[in-house]
Scaffold this motif. Structure first.
Motif, PDB file in Angstrom:
ATOM      1  N   ASP A  79       0.829  -1.197   0.000  1.00 21.50           N
ATOM      2  CA  ASP A  79       0.000   0.000   0.000  1.00 21.50           C
ATOM      3  C   ASP A  79       0.871   1.258   0.000  1.00 21.50           C
ATOM      4  OD1 ASP A  79      -2.453  -1.346  -0.043  1.00 21.50           O
ATOM      5  OD2 ASP A  79      -2.297  -1.773   2.098  1.00 21.50           O
ATOM      6  N   PRO A  80       0.268   2.447  -0.221  1.00 25.12           N
ATOM      7  CA  PRO A  80       1.049   3.676  -0.389  1.00 25.12           C
ATOM      8  C   PRO A  80       2.064   3.966   0.713  1.00 25.12           C
ATOM      9  CG  PRO A  80      -1.199   4.062  -1.072  1.00 25.12           C
ATOM     10  CD  PRO A  80      -1.166   2.667  -0.516  1.00 25.12           C
ATOM     11  N   GLU A  81       1.713   3.771   1.955  1.00 26.23           N
ATOM     12  CA  GLU A  81       2.658   4.095   3.033  1.00 26.23           C
ATOM     13  C   GLU A  81       3.897   3.217   2.972  1.00 26.23           C
ATOM     14  OE1 GLU A  81       0.525   3.980   6.711  1.00 26.23           O
ATOM     15  OE2 GLU A  81      -0.746   5.708   6.193  1.00 26.23           O
ATOM     16  N   THR A  82       3.728   1.953   2.595  1.00 20.15           N
ATOM     17  CA  THR A  82       4.880   1.059   2.454  1.00 20.15           C
ATOM     18  C   THR A  82       5.753   1.494   1.284  1.00 20.15           C
ATOM     19  OG1 THR A  82       3.634  -0.784   3.377  1.00 20.15           O
ATOM     20  CG2 THR A  82       5.598  -1.328   2.097  1.00 20.15           C
ATOM     21  N   LEU A  83       5.127   1.876   0.159  1.00 21.76           N
ATOM     22  CA  LEU A  83       5.893   2.330  -1.003  1.00 21.76           C
ATOM     23  C   LEU A  83       6.706   3.571  -0.663  1.00 21.76           C
ATOM     24  CD1 LEU A  83       3.282   1.835  -3.871  1.00 21.76           C
ATOM     25  CD2 LEU A  83       5.146   0.309  -3.186  1.00 21.76           C
ATOM     26  N   LEU A  84       6.127   4.482   0.085  1.00 18.91           N
ATOM     27  CA  LEU A  84       6.861   5.695   0.491  1.00 18.91           C
ATOM     28  C   LEU A  84       8.018   5.343   1.416  1.00 18.91           C
ATOM     29  CD1 LEU A  84       3.833   8.076   1.090  1.00 18.91           C
ATOM     30  CD2 LEU A  84       5.563   8.323  -0.690  1.00 18.91           C
ATOM     31  N   ALA A  85       7.808   4.382   2.313  1.00 19.84           N
ATOM     32  CA  ALA A  85       8.870   3.989   3.235  1.00 19.84           C
ATOM     33  C   ALA A  85      10.008   3.279   2.514  1.00 19.84           C
ATOM     34  CB  ALA A  85       8.295   3.080   4.329  1.00 19.84           C
ATOM     35  N   VAL A  86       9.691   2.470   1.516  1.00 18.75           N
ATOM     36  CA  VAL A  86      10.710   1.692   0.790  1.00 18.75           C
ATOM     37  C   VAL A  86      11.477   2.562  -0.194  1.00 18.75           C
ATOM     38  CG1 VAL A  86      11.060  -0.179  -0.874  1.00 18.75           C
ATOM     39  CG2 VAL A  86       9.518  -0.512   1.073  1.00 18.75           C
ATOM     40  N   PHE A  87      10.763   3.420  -0.939  1.00 20.51           N
ATOM     41  CA  PHE A  87      11.375   4.139  -2.052  1.00 20.51           C
ATOM     42  C   PHE A  87      11.644   5.614  -1.771  1.00 20.51           C
ATOM     43  CE2 PHE A  87       9.087   0.596  -4.119  1.00 20.51           C
ATOM     44  CZ  PHE A  87      10.152   0.028  -4.797  1.00 20.51           C
ATOM     45  N   GLY A  88      11.187   6.123  -0.642  1.00 20.16           N
ATOM     46  CA  GLY A  88      11.372   7.539  -0.375  1.00 20.16           C
ATOM     47  C   GLY A  88      10.260   8.374  -0.980  1.00 20.16           C
ATOM     48  N   ALA A  89      10.265   9.666  -0.657  1.00 17.29           N
ATOM     49  CA  ALA A  89       9.143  10.528  -1.019  1.00 17.29           C
ATOM     50  C   ALA A  89       8.955  10.643  -2.528  1.00 17.29           C
ATOM     51  CB  ALA A  89       9.330  11.909  -0.408  1.00 17.29           C
ATOM     52  N   ASP A  90      10.014  10.980  -3.268  1.00 11.32           N
ATOM     53  CA  ASP A  90       9.848  11.256  -4.697  1.00 11.32           C
ATOM     54  C   ASP A  90       9.435  10.012  -5.481  1.00 11.32           C
ATOM     55  OD1 ASP A  90      10.477  13.868  -4.252  1.00 11.32           O
ATOM     56  OD2 ASP A  90      12.572  13.692  -4.881  1.00 11.32           O
ATOM     57  N   LEU A  91      10.257   8.960  -5.424  1.00 13.19           N
ATOM     58  CA  LEU A  91       9.950   7.756  -6.191  1.00 13.19           C
ATOM     59  C   LEU A  91       8.734   7.037  -5.621  1.00 13.19           C
ATOM     60  CD1 LEU A  91      10.661   5.956  -8.535  1.00 13.19           C
ATOM     61  CD2 LEU A  91      12.337   4.788  -7.092  1.00 13.19           C
ATOM     62  N   GLY A  92       8.579   7.064  -4.297  1.00 12.81           N
ATOM     63  CA  GLY A  92       7.419   6.425  -3.676  1.00 12.81           C
ATOM     64  C   GLY A  92       6.121   7.051  -4.142  1.00 12.81           C
ATOM     65  N   GLU A  93       6.090   8.376  -4.230  1.00 14.37           N
ATOM     66  CA  GLU A  93       4.889   9.064  -4.715  1.00 14.37           C
ATOM     67  C   GLU A  93       4.666   8.790  -6.200  1.00 14.37           C
ATOM     68  OE1 GLU A  93       5.359  13.158  -3.708  1.00 14.37           O
ATOM     69  OE2 GLU A  93       5.202  12.794  -1.546  1.00 14.37           O
ATOM     70  N   ARG A  94       5.750   8.742  -6.981  1.00  7.98           N
ATOM     71  CA  ARG A  94       5.614   8.456  -8.412  1.00  7.98           C
ATOM     72  C   ARG A  94       5.048   7.053  -8.638  1.00  7.98           C
ATOM     73  NH1 ARG A  94      10.975   8.036 -11.900  1.00  7.98           N
ATOM     74  NH2 ARG A  94      11.491   9.837 -10.604  1.00  7.98           N
ATOM     75  N   LEU A  95       5.558   6.074  -7.871  1.00  9.08           N
ATOM     76  CA  LEU A  95       5.090   4.708  -8.020  1.00  9.08           C
ATOM     77  C   LEU A  95       3.653   4.563  -7.526  1.00  9.08           C
ATOM     78  CD1 LEU A  95       5.541   1.803  -8.795  1.00  9.08           C
ATOM     79  CD2 LEU A  95       6.774   1.443  -6.640  1.00  9.08           C
ATOM     80  N   THR A  96       3.318   5.245  -6.447  1.00 11.55           N
ATOM     81  CA  THR A  96       1.942   5.199  -5.941  1.00 11.55           C
ATOM     82  C   THR A  96       0.974   5.759  -6.972  1.00 11.55           C
ATOM     83  OG1 THR A  96       2.649   5.363  -3.626  1.00 11.55           O
ATOM     84  CG2 THR A  96       0.391   6.023  -4.124  1.00 11.55           C
ATOM     85  N   LYS A  97       1.311   6.902  -7.552  1.00  8.76           N
ATOM     86  CA  LYS A  97       0.441   7.517  -8.559  1.00  8.76           C
ATOM     87  C   LYS A  97       0.309   6.615  -9.788  1.00  8.76           C
ATOM     88  CE  LYS A  97      -0.284  11.798 -11.187  1.00  8.76           C
ATOM     89  NZ  LYS A  97      -0.542  11.154 -12.477  1.00  8.76           N
ATOM     90  N   PHE A  98       1.434   6.064 -10.235  1.00 11.61           N
ATOM     91  CA  PHE A  98       1.394   5.167 -11.387  1.00 11.61           C
ATOM     92  C   PHE A  98       0.516   3.957 -11.097  1.00 11.61           C
ATOM     93  CE2 PHE A  98       3.026   1.226 -13.224  1.00 11.61           C
ATOM     94  CZ  PHE A  98       2.852   1.476 -14.579  1.00 11.61           C
TER      95      PHE A  98
END
Length: 424
Positions: A79-98
């Protein structure tokens, strides 16, 4: 034994023809594998002006793209919070949006291109069978609602009304999701990719891949040879030894499926809204109605190829557990295919050498994920800008003791199936 080894007998092929051709001379891009990822990338690359040759070892839809359950689910396992924790703010947000927009990519493509693909954007239910699973549904709902997604939390009565099944505590409804005829989708992708100018060869797998100067020489089993500036290896669970370490970086599993005879009148309380469903068990069971009114149910099967109808018996037991009223219904079709998983349950993007690109690992999100990846992959292969990619480029790493994976995975499946049985 009722089995179809190449494509599911449930899904209809479109009647439109696909013109195959092999280019003479050099091309900008060779795509190895004609599934969702390969064909979507070929389509976008050809429309961007690149010369593209697609090479497929089998028929269209012979792999996971024609053998899956047709569920189009946005997001990833995490889920989004895990993606942000794993990839950091910039890439995590990009991957979440994608990942939030992967189902959009499929349904928008069907609509904009007028594809001959049965589909319904009716949503996806992740049904929770324990209180622990219900807590996970609460977290998932909270995180996706914070992203503005059209999702909802379901209580026990609501999940019962949507599924018609017994035994769920509640669940998570994602209205962005839906269902498609997966075989029709991959055939239509092949059609529009070739109409856009991509070359396509079937039943002639790539035998060798060799770096030559600044490009690549690709040779097929029949002896055809072509040179390309860049190569996309879109073979996923059907990867062999062509790219060192690729197959050893993945764990492949067999996904088995059954389809009942068309449901008789009086059973319209089963999936009345047409949603796709996956449950929360360790060995996931997923199901939907087919366009001709059958109940199609799937889940993990043996690591070996099936030997008799008994290898699908666990799915028939799951069907009877969920829908006891279907116990006497005939099972008309049984089939299986191969899917690829990664150890961290995330899709992996690799470029082990300049100009040699691959993405693998779908984790049950392959239709939306791989179709949506076509556009950014084509842009990256055209101009080399990594900022257009929703995933980081990571090194290829073998899974330790990979050659023993079948024993390990088979043991885990047996253990998880036992635990799931105790949680009825």
């Amino acid at each position: 034994m009722q089995r179809q080894s190449m494509v599911s007998p449930v899904w209809r092929r479109p009647s439109s023809s696909i013109v195959c051709r092999f280019f003479d001379g050099d091309v900008d891009l060779v795509v190895i594998g004609a599934g969702y990822q390969g064909l979507s990338t070929a389509l976008h690359a050809a429309r961007a002006g690149l010369s593209v040759q697609v090479i497929e070892a089998g028929e269209i839809g012979a792999g996971a793209s024609g053998l899956n359950g047709g569920q189009v689910i946005p997001g990833l396992k995490q889920d989004p919070e895990t993606l942000l924790a794993v990839f950091g703010a910039d890439l995590g947000e990009r991957l979440t949006k994608f990942s939030a927009e992967t189902a959009d990519a499929v349904f928008n493509l069907i609509a904009s291109e007028g594809l001959d693909v049965e589909h319904a954007r009716t949503g996806w239910v992740q049904a929770a069978h324990t209180e622990t699973a219900m807590e996970a549904a609460v977290r998932r709902n909270r995180q996706w609602r914070a992203q503005g997604a059209d999702v909802a939390l379901l209580n026990q009565a609501e999940v019962g009304l949507l599924t018609g099944a017994d035994g769920y505590r509640g669940g998570f409804l994602d209205r962005r999701a839906g269902v498609v005829n997966p075989l029709a989708l991959v055939h239509e992708l092949a059609r529009i990719a070739t109409e856009a100018g991509a070359g396509l060869v079937l039943k002639d797998g790539v035998a060798s891949l060799r770096k030559v100067g600044a490009g690549w020489e690709v040779t097929t089993a029949s002896g055809r040879s072509i040179r390309a500036r860049k190569v996309l290896v879109a073979t996923n669970a059907y990867s062999g030894a062509l790219v060192p370490k690729l197959a050893e970086s993945l764990v492949w599993l067999h996904s088995f499926q059954i389809a009942t005879e068309p449901l008789p009148a009086g059973l319209d309380f089963i999936l009345p809204g047409g949603q796709a469903v996956s449950d929360s068990r360790r060995i996931v069971v997923y199901y939907r109605r087919s366009p001709d009114g059958r109940l199609v149910l799937g889940g993990r099967g043996p690591m070996r190829e099936p030997r008799s109808v008994e290898d699908w018996a666990h799915l028939e037991r799951a069907l009877q557990r969920l829908f006891p009223m279907l116990a006497s219904l005939r099972i008309d079709h049984r089939w299986f295919g191969r899917v690829a998983m990664t150890p961290d349950h995330l899709p992996h993007l690799h470029e082990p050498e300049p100009g040699l690109v691959m993405v693998a690992g779908c984790q049950g999100r392959g239709i939306g994920l791989m179709t949506a990846l076509g556009a950014p992959l084509a842009r990256y292969l055209a101009d080399g800008d990594p900022d257009v990619l929703p995933l980081p480029i990571t090194p290829l790493r073998r899974i330790p003791l990979h050659r023993f994976r079948r024993l390990g995975v088979a043991g885990h499946i047996a253990w998880y199936r036992l635990l799931d049985g105790l949680e009825r």
